[in-house]
Write a protein that holds these residues in place. Sequence first.
Motif, mmCIF file in Angstrom:
data_model
loop_
_atom_site.group_PDB
_atom_site.id
_atom_site.type_symbol
_atom_site.label_atom_id
_atom_site.label_comp_id
_atom_site.label_asym_id
_atom_site.label_seq_id
_atom_site.Cartn_x
_atom_site.Cartn_y
_atom_site.Cartn_z
ATOM 1 N N MET A 95 0.770 -1.261 0.172
ATOM 2 C CA MET A 95 -0.117 -0.010 -0.041
ATOM 3 C C MET A 95 0.636 1.201 -0.028
ATOM 4 O O MET A 95 0.483 2.165 0.129
ATOM 5 N N ASN A 96 2.196 1.153 -0.173
ATOM 6 C CA ASN A 96 2.944 2.204 -0.184
ATOM 7 C C ASN A 96 2.952 3.079 -1.433
ATOM 8 O O ASN A 96 4.035 3.906 -1.781
ATOM 9 N N ALA A 97 2.436 2.371 -2.721
ATOM 10 C CA ALA A 97 2.667 3.124 -4.096
ATOM 11 C C ALA A 97 2.018 4.239 -4.003
ATOM 12 O O ALA A 97 2.631 5.179 -4.975
ATOM 13 N N LEU A 98 1.142 4.555 -3.140
ATOM 14 C CA LEU A 98 0.676 6.023 -3.115
ATOM 15 C C LEU A 98 0.738 7.003 -1.887
ATOM 16 O O LEU A 98 0.703 6.162 -0.927
ATOM 17 N N SER A 99 0.784 8.139 -1.844
ATOM 18 C CA SER A 99 0.808 8.765 -0.436
ATOM 19 C C SER A 99 -0.511 8.927 0.076
ATOM 20 O O SER A 99 -1.446 8.772 -0.737
ATOM 21 N N ILE A 100 -0.538 9.393 1.146
ATOM 22 C CA ILE A 100 -1.763 9.411 2.003
ATOM 23 C C ILE A 100 -2.813 10.420 1.301
ATOM 24 O O ILE A 100 -3.695 10.166 1.018
ATOM 25 N N PRO A 101 -2.475 11.670 1.121
ATOM 26 C CA PRO A 101 -3.218 12.619 0.208
ATOM 27 C C PRO A 101 -3.758 12.017 -1.038
ATOM 28 O O PRO A 101 -4.825 12.124 -1.476
ATOM 29 N N THR A 102 -2.783 11.205 -1.923
ATOM 30 C CA THR A 102 -3.249 10.762 -3.065
ATOM 31 C C THR A 102 -4.460 9.603 -2.686
ATOM 32 O O THR A 102 -5.375 9.403 -3.576
ATOM 33 N N TRP A 103 -4.396 8.727 -1.540
ATOM 34 C CA TRP A 103 -5.272 7.826 -1.376
ATOM 35 C C TRP A 103 -6.368 8.598 -0.898
ATOM 36 O O TRP A 103 -7.599 7.943 -1.459
ATOM 37 N N ILE A 104 -6.498 9.517 -0.126
ATOM 38 C CA ILE A 104 -7.535 10.586 0.034
ATOM 39 C C ILE A 104 -8.270 10.611 -1.090
ATOM 40 O O ILE A 104 -9.850 10.413 -1.234
ATOM 41 N N ILE A 105 -7.533 11.185 -2.208
ATOM 42 C CA ILE A 105 -8.410 11.580 -3.309
ATOM 43 C C ILE A 105 -8.936 10.564 -4.116
ATOM 44 O O ILE A 105 -10.085 10.473 -4.529
ATOM 45 N N HIS A 106 -8.356 9.358 -4.070
ATOM 46 C CA HIS A 106 -8.751 8.093 -4.739
ATOM 47 C C HIS A 106 -9.960 7.801 -4.202
ATOM 48 O O HIS A 106 -11.153 7.379 -4.982
ATOM 49 N N VAL A 107 -9.982 7.432 -2.910
ATOM 50 C CA VAL A 107 -11.284 6.923 -2.288
ATOM 51 C C VAL A 107 -12.367 7.786 -2.214
ATOM 52 O O VAL A 107 -13.502 7.618 -2.501
ATOM 53 N N SER A 108 -12.209 9.412 -2.062
ATOM 54 C CA SER A 108 -13.038 10.139 -2.058
ATOM 55 C C SER A 108 -13.891 10.376 -3.333
ATOM 56 O O SER A 108 -15.016 10.533 -3.736
ATOM 57 N N SER A 109 -12.856 10.157 -4.655
ATOM 58 C CA SER A 109 -13.595 10.170 -5.814
ATOM 59 C C SER A 109 -14.381 8.984 -6.044
ATOM 60 O O SER A 109 -15.709 9.073 -6.681
ATOM 61 N N VAL A 110 -14.094 7.865 -5.728
ATOM 62 C CA VAL A 110 -14.986 6.759 -5.971
ATOM 63 C C VAL A 110 -16.293 6.970 -5.034
ATOM 64 O O VAL A 110 -17.279 6.628 -5.593
ATOM 65 N N ILE A 111 -15.988 7.421 -3.556
ATOM 66 C CA ILE A 111 -17.422 7.749 -2.914
ATOM 67 C C ILE A 111 -18.316 8.654 -3.602
ATOM 68 O O ILE A 111 -19.502 8.659 -3.565
ATOM 69 N N GLU A 112 -17.638 9.827 -4.186
ATOM 70 C CA GLU A 112 -18.506 10.610 -4.765
ATOM 71 C C GLU A 112 -18.990 10.136 -6.076
ATOM 72 O O GLU A 112 -20.217 10.515 -6.395
ATOM 73 N N TRP A 113 -18.473 9.363 -6.881
ATOM 74 C CA TRP A 113 -18.805 8.584 -7.884
ATOM 75 C C TRP A 113 -20.199 7.954 -7.437
ATOM 76 O O TRP A 113 -21.307 7.847 -8.212
ATOM 77 N N ILE A 114 -20.108 7.087 -6.496
ATOM 78 C CA ILE A 114 -21.315 6.291 -5.947
ATOM 79 C C ILE A 114 -22.234 7.186 -5.567
ATOM 80 O O ILE A 114 -23.621 6.984 -5.959
ATOM 81 N N ALA A 115 -22.134 8.421 -5.041
ATOM 82 C CA ALA A 115 -22.943 9.514 -4.594
ATOM 83 C C ALA A 115 -23.733 9.686 -5.973
ATOM 84 O O ALA A 115 -24.983 10.030 -5.729
ATOM 85 N N ALA A 116 -22.943 10.166 -6.838
ATOM 86 C CA ALA A 116 -23.666 10.636 -7.904
ATOM 87 C C ALA A 116 -24.475 9.800 -8.894
ATOM 88 O O ALA A 116 -25.470 10.179 -9.247
ATOM 89 N N ILE A 117 -24.106 8.486 -8.704
ATOM 90 C CA ILE A 117 -24.931 7.611 -9.548
ATOM 91 C C ILE A 117 -26.248 7.370 -8.745
ATOM 92 O O ILE A 117 -27.242 7.517 -9.313
ATOM 93 N N TRP A 118 -26.061 7.476 -7.442
ATOM 94 C CA TRP A 118 -27.323 7.209 -6.673
ATOM 95 C C TRP A 118 -28.384 8.463 -6.828
ATOM 96 O O TRP A 118 -29.492 8.520 -7.041
ATOM 97 N N LEU A 119 -27.682 9.792 -6.671
ATOM 98 C CA LEU A 119 -28.613 10.926 -6.786
ATOM 99 C C LEU A 119 -29.274 11.148 -8.283
ATOM 100 O O LEU A 119 -30.164 11.459 -8.338
ATOM 101 N N ILE A 120 -28.391 10.937 -9.374
ATOM 102 C CA ILE A 120 -28.792 10.607 -10.502
ATOM 103 C C ILE A 120 -30.248 9.816 -10.721
ATOM 104 O O ILE A 120 -31.069 9.964 -11.333
ATOM 105 N N TRP A 121 -30.033 8.742 -10.070
ATOM 106 C CA TRP A 121 -31.087 7.587 -10.212
ATOM 107 C C TRP A 121 -32.427 8.330 -9.357
ATOM 108 O O TRP A 121 -33.515 8.256 -10.019
ATOM 109 N N LYS A 122 -32.135 8.902 -8.459
ATOM 110 C CA LYS A 122 -33.180 9.490 -7.669
ATOM 111 C C LYS A 122 -33.780 10.570 -8.435
ATOM 112 O O LYS A 122 -35.091 10.808 -8.175
#
Length: 115
Positions: free
Chosen positions: A1-28
């Motif tokens: 898990m050392n391939a990315l820095s902590i800030p980069t991981w935060i961006i990656h994970v938050s982007s995935v969460i945002e995308w899931i939220a966008a899918i749900w909001l568009i469905w609604k």
Amino acid sequence: MNALSIPTWIIHVSSVIEWIAAIWLIWKYGEVNGNRAWWALSFAMLPALVSAMCACTWHYFDNAESLEWLVTLQASMTLLGNFTLWAAAVWIWRSTKSAETANNSVSTKTIESKQ
């Protein structure tokens, strides 16, 4: 898990969460306005979500050579996702265009009958 820095991981994970939220909001939104084309958009977003998850998984395992197939899958899902998003956008555009045409013909008939 050392391939990315902590800030980069935060961006990656938050982007995935945002995308899931966008899918749900568009469905609604599709449920609220009754236009199924918006549901198609939420489904069309799924390949891009798979792509993001492939990238996160590959980085989580320190870019292991045994998982290089994930890079190919990620690229394929990105390509597929681009086409599905394009198709969904065209579907939304056409559905709003036909709705506008229907509204214009109804208002024109109403005006003509009053005169």
